[in-house]
Scaffold this motif. Structure first.
Motif, PDB file in Angstrom:
ATOM      1  N   ALA A   1       0.832  -1.206   0.000  1.00 57.41           N
ATOM      2  CA  ALA A   1       0.000   0.000   0.000  1.00 57.41           C
ATOM      3  C   ALA A   1       0.869   1.259   0.000  1.00 57.41           C
ATOM      4  O   ALA A   1       0.576   2.216  -0.727  1.00 57.41           O
ATOM      5  CB  ALA A   1      -0.942  -0.014   1.202  1.00 57.41           C
TER       6      ALA A   1
ATOM      7  N   GLY B   1      -5.064  -0.989   0.013  1.00 58.45           N
ATOM      8  CA  GLY B   1      -5.688  -2.059  -0.754  1.00 58.45           C
ATOM      9  C   GLY B   1      -7.200  -1.986  -0.607  1.00 58.45           C
ATOM     10  O   GLY B   1      -7.713  -1.609   0.442  1.00 58.45           O
ATOM     11  N   VAL B   2      -7.906  -2.346  -1.677  1.00 57.39           N
ATOM     12  CA  VAL B   2      -9.373  -2.340  -1.674  1.00 57.39           C
ATOM     13  C   VAL B   2      -9.833  -3.790  -1.844  1.00 57.39           C
ATOM     14  O   VAL B   2      -9.659  -4.364  -2.931  1.00 57.39           O
ATOM     15  CB  VAL B   2      -9.929  -1.440  -2.797  1.00 57.39           C
ATOM     16  CG1 VAL B   2     -11.445  -1.485  -2.822  1.00 57.39           C
ATOM     17  CG2 VAL B   2      -9.409  -0.014  -2.641  1.00 57.39           C
ATOM     18  N   PRO B   3     -10.404  -4.389  -0.792  1.00 58.97           N
ATOM     19  CA  PRO B   3     -10.796  -5.795  -0.863  1.00 58.97           C
ATOM     20  C   PRO B   3     -11.703  -6.141  -2.042  1.00 58.97           C
ATOM     21  O   PRO B   3     -11.499  -7.180  -2.683  1.00 58.97           O
ATOM     22  CB  PRO B   3     -11.493  -6.042   0.473  1.00 58.97           C
ATOM     23  CG  PRO B   3     -10.858  -5.057   1.401  1.00 58.97           C
ATOM     24  CD  PRO B   3     -10.613  -3.833   0.558  1.00 58.97           C
TER      25      PRO B   3
ATOM     26  N   ARG C   1     -11.859  -4.788  -5.003  1.00 55.83           N
ATOM     27  CA  ARG C   1     -11.032  -4.856  -6.221  1.00 55.83           C
ATOM     28  C   ARG C   1     -10.168  -6.102  -6.209  1.00 55.83           C
ATOM     29  O   ARG C   1      -9.944  -6.730  -7.252  1.00 55.83           O
ATOM     30  CB  ARG C   1     -10.133  -3.622  -6.321  1.00 55.83           C
ATOM     31  CG  ARG C   1     -10.772  -2.440  -6.972  1.00 55.83           C
ATOM     32  CD  ARG C   1      -9.769  -1.382  -7.398  1.00 55.83           C
ATOM     33  NE  ARG C   1      -8.661  -1.182  -6.484  1.00 55.83           N
ATOM     34  CZ  ARG C   1      -8.310  -0.010  -5.961  1.00 55.83           C
ATOM     35  NH1 ARG C   1      -8.986   1.077  -6.241  1.00 55.83           N
ATOM     36  NH2 ARG C   1      -7.267   0.071  -5.159  1.00 55.83           N
ATOM     37  N   GLY C   2      -9.663  -6.487  -5.025  1.00 56.27           N
ATOM     38  CA  GLY C   2      -8.851  -7.693  -4.920  1.00 56.27           C
ATOM     39  C   GLY C   2      -9.632  -8.937  -5.282  1.00 56.27           C
ATOM     40  O   GLY C   2      -9.140  -9.806  -6.004  1.00 56.27           O
TER      41      GLY C   2
ATOM     42  N   ALA D   1      -0.237  -1.964  -6.221  1.00 58.05           N
ATOM     43  CA  ALA D   1      -1.658  -1.712  -5.931  1.00 58.05           C
ATOM     44  C   ALA D   1      -2.474  -2.991  -6.091  1.00 58.05           C
ATOM     45  O   ALA D   1      -3.350  -3.283  -5.259  1.00 58.05           O
ATOM     46  CB  ALA D   1      -2.195  -0.612  -6.844  1.00 58.05           C
ATOM     47  N   GLU D   2      -2.203  -3.767  -7.136  1.00 60.00           N
ATOM     48  CA  GLU D   2      -2.918  -5.039  -7.326  1.00 60.00           C
ATOM     49  C   GLU D   2      -2.610  -6.013  -6.201  1.00 60.00           C
ATOM     50  O   GLU D   2      -3.505  -6.687  -5.683  1.00 60.00           O
ATOM     51  CB  GLU D   2      -2.559  -5.640  -8.686  1.00 60.00           C
ATOM     52  CG  GLU D   2      -3.121  -4.853  -9.850  1.00 60.00           C
ATOM     53  CD  GLU D   2      -2.503  -5.192 -11.185  1.00 60.00           C
ATOM     54  OE1 GLU D   2      -3.180  -4.964 -12.212  1.00 60.00           O
ATOM     55  OE2 GLU D   2      -1.339  -5.669 -11.238  1.00 60.00           O
TER      56      GLU D   2
ATOM     57  N   ASP E   1      -4.509  -4.926  -3.173  1.00 58.79           N
ATOM     58  CA  ASP E   1      -5.936  -5.260  -3.304  1.00 58.79           C
ATOM     59  C   ASP E   1      -6.174  -6.742  -3.032  1.00 58.79           C
ATOM     60  O   ASP E   1      -7.069  -7.105  -2.262  1.00 58.79           O
ATOM     61  CB  ASP E   1      -6.446  -4.911  -4.707  1.00 58.79           C
ATOM     62  CG  ASP E   1      -6.548  -3.423  -4.978  1.00 58.79           C
ATOM     63  OD1 ASP E   1      -6.521  -2.623  -4.011  1.00 58.79           O
ATOM     64  OD2 ASP E   1      -6.651  -3.056  -6.169  1.00 58.79           O
TER      65      ASP E   1
ATOM     66  N   SER F   1      -5.455  -7.578   0.638  1.00 55.72           N
ATOM     67  CA  SER F   1      -6.480  -7.009   1.536  1.00 55.72           C
ATOM     68  C   SER F   1      -7.754  -7.842   1.481  1.00 55.72           C
ATOM     69  O   SER F   1      -8.402  -8.054   2.510  1.00 55.72           O
ATOM     70  CB  SER F   1      -6.759  -5.537   1.204  1.00 55.72           C
ATOM     71  OG  SER F   1      -7.402  -5.399  -0.041  1.00 55.72           O
ATOM     72  N   TRP F   2      -8.107  -8.359   0.301  1.00 54.82           N
ATOM     73  CA  TRP F   2      -9.296  -9.220   0.207  1.00 54.82           C
ATOM     74  C   TRP F   2      -9.052 -10.551   0.916  1.00 54.82           C
ATOM     75  O   TRP F   2      -9.895 -11.008   1.696  1.00 54.82           O
ATOM     76  CB  TRP F   2      -9.678  -9.469  -1.255  1.00 54.82           C
ATOM     77  CG  TRP F   2     -10.770 -10.492  -1.374  1.00 54.82           C
ATOM     78  CD1 TRP F   2     -12.034 -10.411  -0.858  1.00 54.82           C
ATOM     79  CD2 TRP F   2     -10.680 -11.766  -2.014  1.00 54.82           C
ATOM     80  NE1 TRP F   2     -12.742 -11.552  -1.150  1.00 54.82           N
ATOM     81  CE2 TRP F   2     -11.935 -12.400  -1.857  1.00 54.82           C
ATOM     82  CE3 TRP F   2      -9.680 -12.420  -2.705  1.00 54.82           C
ATOM     83  CZ2 TRP F   2     -12.189 -13.655  -2.388  1.00 54.82           C
ATOM     84  CZ3 TRP F   2      -9.956 -13.666  -3.226  1.00 54.82           C
ATOM     85  CH2 TRP F   2     -11.192 -14.275  -3.073  1.00 54.82           C
TER      86      TRP F   2
END
Length: 139
Positions: free
Chosen positions: A41, A48-50, A52-53, A125-126, A129, A132-133
């Protein structure tokens, strides 16, 4: 400069060079998924955005496989490699405490798997994500 001064200067330079090398040399050390996520991050410049992950994990990106092809749509159980059939331990850290505990191994597998799935290395970023998910998945 005296011989003693040169000796002291040489030792100090050698010590500084050793510290610099230690900082630049990748060391495989224990980590936590939270520490890895923080690093991704920070390098990405955003958390991270879960959601999107999860979308990244379950979607094909123009190649034959998605992450879920081998790890399962919900990666909380043992998966199976799509072509070899080899078992793959659960991806979610809550279901496999060894997962995301070694930065070098984590990077090795992200590099290999991202190449298979998207044809390139994943961005920080990926990775943030996805991780985080995976960290939201609890028993």
């Amino acid at each position: 400069m005296s011989l003693l001064s040169l000796h002291h200067f040489g030792r100090a330079s050698l010590a500084a060079a050793g510290v610099a090398c230690a900082l630049l040399t990748p060391v495989s050390q224990a980590a936590t998924p939270t520490e890895l996520l923080s690093g991704y991050a920070a390098r990405a410049g955003s958390p991270g955005v879960p959601a999107r992950g999860q979308q990244f994990f379950t979607t094909r990106h123009g190649r034959e496989w998605s992450c879920a092809s081998c790890h399962g749509t919900l990666p909380t159980q043992t998966g199976k490699h799509a072509s070899t059939g080899k078992p793959i331990n659960a991806m979610a850290p809550a279901f496999n405490p060894e997962r995301f505990s070694d930065p070098a191994k984590t990077e090795k597998w992200f590099r290999r798997n991202c190449n298979d799935v998207v044809g390139r290395e994943c961005t920080d970023a990926e990775k943030a994500d996805i991780l985080s998910w995976l960290m939201t998945l609890k028993p």
